[in-house]
Design an enzyme around this catalytic site. Structure first.
Site, PDB file in Angstrom:
ATOM      1  N   SER A 198       0.823  -1.197   0.000  1.00 37.60           N
ATOM      2  CA  SER A 198       0.000   0.000   0.000  1.00 37.60           C
ATOM      3  C   SER A 198       0.860   1.250   0.000  1.00 37.60           C
ATOM      4  CB  SER A 198      -0.989  -0.052   1.152  1.00 37.60           C
ATOM      5  OG  SER A 198      -2.135   0.701   0.858  1.00 37.60           O
ATOM      6  N   ASP A 304      -9.524  -5.186  -5.134  1.00 37.79           N
ATOM      7  CA  ASP A 304      -9.076  -4.163  -4.193  1.00 37.79           C
ATOM      8  C   ASP A 304      -9.878  -2.886  -4.444  1.00 37.79           C
ATOM      9  OD1 ASP A 304      -7.738  -2.337  -2.587  1.00 37.79           O
ATOM     10  OD2 ASP A 304      -5.751  -3.110  -3.082  1.00 37.79           O
ATOM     11  N   HIS A 335      -7.686  -5.765  -0.514  1.00 41.36           N
ATOM     12  CA  HIS A 335      -6.426  -5.115  -0.132  1.00 41.36           C
ATOM     13  C   HIS A 335      -5.672  -6.018   0.847  1.00 41.36           C
ATOM     14  CE1 HIS A 335      -4.165  -1.382  -0.309  1.00 41.36           C
ATOM     15  NE2 HIS A 335      -4.083  -1.315   1.011  1.00 41.36           N
TER      16      HIS A 335
END
Length: 651
Positions: A198, A304, A335
């Site tokens: 991320s 995601d 995610h």
């Protein structure tokens, strides 16, 4: 120098440099062979643990002193004693103190002398015994670092880049945050690989896009490639806040007190109009893909809804255009880190990747298939290249059906119109559930049941010509696989995984840093349809992706919506659907009005990357009969959750 030639030369040099060290890395039976795998021959418990502060050259907090970022290092003591230089695996993160890393939200801990005791995740536990150093960098403005968080801007990127420069002898570092005693990275050969999920992976993308020397590979997981596309898509707002809120979320207490000017710059530079500004240009790494010198191993969840798959398609295509060596894993999750959806294979593959890229071992990973794709929960296939050869963008056209709002999708150009009214209380799950029935909030177009499997691979786009009744309008376009399946339930809190209580261990442990983590398993759902790809836009951006204009009610506008990349097989017996609607509830914010929009079907089309192209589509739909409209709503995963997402492990 061509990429392949550089790797060949490196292997030759590596073979010479490691010839005297084979006894350390290899069992006696293979002492005369070239190394193919690093082995855990170093003590993790006795590893050197130290902290340095690297001078970034910036002064964002405006205190008159150059900002220094804290760098925690764990490296093998035996290599240092032998004078042998080691490569570095690096994770630069804003989350080491505020929020934690990984599925268990681990934070850094320190001893009384300020040396790191626990480094989150398994990277140091696993790789330090194998002859690597691990470096955990606190981004500027976080944890023990000076400076300010600027959410993907110069401070974020250059604070991490400065560490790569220091590892390669080009930047200064000090043994304390404010002292003058210099720290030299004489223990490393400078060959660095960046990794992270991320925001961390986003920093890896951004640093690679600077072209910094010494960065040999990056492994971005669920990472952003352009920050505009995290907050907007073609003018449509994806969240009700901007980067200033994210900066405030991760700032250290010191930074929060000093960085008001940076916070205000984030507010001023990211207006909620959705217009492109210089702030977004600074945070667009795609435009600098030509500078990337590192190889890229990219991992992302195709469902995601935090860092959406658009980031994958545009980054991957730009890297391909510039000849960057690449590898990719695409899962069915949201995610989620690959450590939590394919653990054993992930650790093995990452180990081989770093051995190849940082140690120069000829272990064959560069000759294996480029892509691994999760086709069903825990069932993976490979592609030699991605998208696969033979993939061709095919134009599919919507047409009127026997009922208003329930049309067909095929190769022939359609005529007529379809009309829908934006209802911000509904979204893609509502539209898909009622695909075979007229509803006022969407226009749906469906193929006949397929007689052959049909594979979509890559990024799609949908061009619509729409006439609004108001001065503002948002559009959504969604591709849906209609048919029964068992998929990962990406809409639940685990986003496709369930965390168990049992633990497995991946590397060496100490009292303060365990290498044992909770196991996970796939969280699945039985569904009647699967959303394959999505895209959104503000119709006011019809003339430019970068600036919106008020609409004239009653006037027709044409706009092309970019849909997220995917790799999905629509099985024989299923149908492929295109849905065009307004606000996709909880995935984009609604406009200030609730327009009715009329689509001109003769000027509306979807361009879809199909393996085999138009010929494959024609074969898959030849001879089939249109399905009878269903009276019962179709079941899918639950609607996306409304909680605000941040680009890290949680929501």
């Amino acid at each position: 120098m061509p990429k392949r030639m550089r790797f060949t030369i490196w292997r030759q040099l590596a073979a010479v440099a490691t010839a005297a060290l084979l006894a350390t890395f290899l069992a006696p039976a293979t002492a005369h062979a070239a190394p193919r795998e690093s082995r855990p021959v170093h003590s993790y418990e006795n590893a050197i643990r130290e902290a340095v502060w690297v001078d970034t050259g910036l002064d964002l907090d405006r205190d008159g002193e150059k900002d220094r970022v804290a760098v925690d290092v764990v490296r093998p003591r035996e290599a240092a004693a032998q004078g042998r230089k080691v490569p570095v695996i690096m994770d630069a993160s804003p989350y080491y103190s505020c929020c934690g890393r990984g599925n268990e939200s681990q934070k850094k801990t320190y001893d009384a002398n300020g040396a790191v005791v626990r480094m989150p995740l398994f990277y140091d536990n696993y790789f330090v015994p194998r002859g690597y150093a691990f470096v955990g960098v606190d981004l500027a403005g976080t944890n023990r670092s000076d400076g300010c968080v600027d959410v993907g801007g110069r401070s974020d990127i250059l604070s991490a880049k400065a560490v790569v420069d220091w590892l390669n002898g080009r930047a200064k570092a000090y043994t304390t945050r404010t002292g003058t005693t210099k720290a030299e990275a004489t223990w490393t050969n400078g060959r660095t690989g960046m990794i992270g999920k991320s925001w961390d992976g986003t920093i890896a993308n951004g640093v690679a896009a600077t072209g910094v020397g010494g960065l040999k590979t990056i492994v971005p997981i669920s990472a952003i490639s352009s920050w505009y596309d995290y907050y907007f898509q073609q003018g449509a707002p994806l969240y009700d806040s901007g980067p200033d809120a994210l900066s405030d979320y991760v700032d250290s207490p010191d930074a929060r007190a000093r960085c008001g000017a940076v916070q205000q710059a984030l507010v001023d530079g990211a207006p909620r109009t959705g217009d492109w500004t210089p702030l977004w240009t600074e945070r667009d790494y795609v435009k600098d893909a030509r500078k990337v010198r590192a190889s890229v191993f990219l991992i992302h969840g195709m469902q995601d809804l935090n860092v959406r798959m658009k980031h994958v398609g545009q980054w991957w295509d730009a890297l391909a255009k510039n000849g960057v060596e690449r590898k990719i894993w695409l899962s069915q999750t949201g995610h989620v880190d690959p450590f939590d959806f394919r653990r054993a294979e992930w650790v093995e593959t990452l180990h081989r990747w770093f051995d190849h890229e940082l140690l120069g071992y000829d272990n064959g990973i560069d000759r294996e298939p480029m892509a691994d794709i999760e086709r069903h929960p825990d069932q993976w296939v490979t592609s030699k290249v991605w998208p696969p050869r033979g993939t061709d963008t095919t134009t599919l056209r919507p047409a009127e059906g026997s009922q208003a709002g329930v049309g067909t999708l095929g190769l022939r150009k359609g005529n007529g119109t379809e009309t829908f009214t934006d209802d911000p209380q509904h979204g893609e799950t509502d539209w898909a559930a009622h695909i075979d029935r007229p509803t006022p909030d969407k226009a749906g177009f469906v193929t006949k049941p397929l007689t052959r499997d049909l594979r979509l691979s890559g990024s799609s786009e949908v061009t619509v010509t729409a006439t609004p009744t108001t001065s503002t309008a948002h559009l959504s376009a969604v591709l849906v696989d209609l048919g029964p399946d068992t998929i990962r339930d990406y809409a639940t809190s685990g986003e496709g995984i369930t965390t168990l209580t049992d633990r497995t261990c991946w590397g060496a442990s100490t009292t303060g840093d365990s290498a044992c983590f909770k196991e996970t398993e796939a969280k699945t759902a039985d569904v009647d349809y699967t959303v394959v790809s999505r895209g959104w836009a503000d119709l006011g951006n019809h003339a430019s992706d970068r600036k919106g204009l008020p609409l004239t009610p009653g006037k027709a506008y044409t706009i092309t919506l970019d849909l997220a990349a995917t790799d999905h097989v629509v099985p024989a017996g299923h149908r492929l659907a295109l849905i065009v609607a307004g606000t996709d509830k909880d995935l984009i914010d609604p406009p200030s009005t609730k327009p009715t929009l009329t689509l001109d079907l003769s000027r509306t089309k979807a361009r879809v990357p199909l393996v085999g192209g138009a010929h494959a589509f024609a074969r898959a739909t030849a001879g089939s009969v249109a399905a009878a409209p269903g009276a019962t709503p179709l079941d899918g995963v639950s609607a996306p959750r409304t909680t605000h997402r941040i680009p890290e492990g949680g929501q």
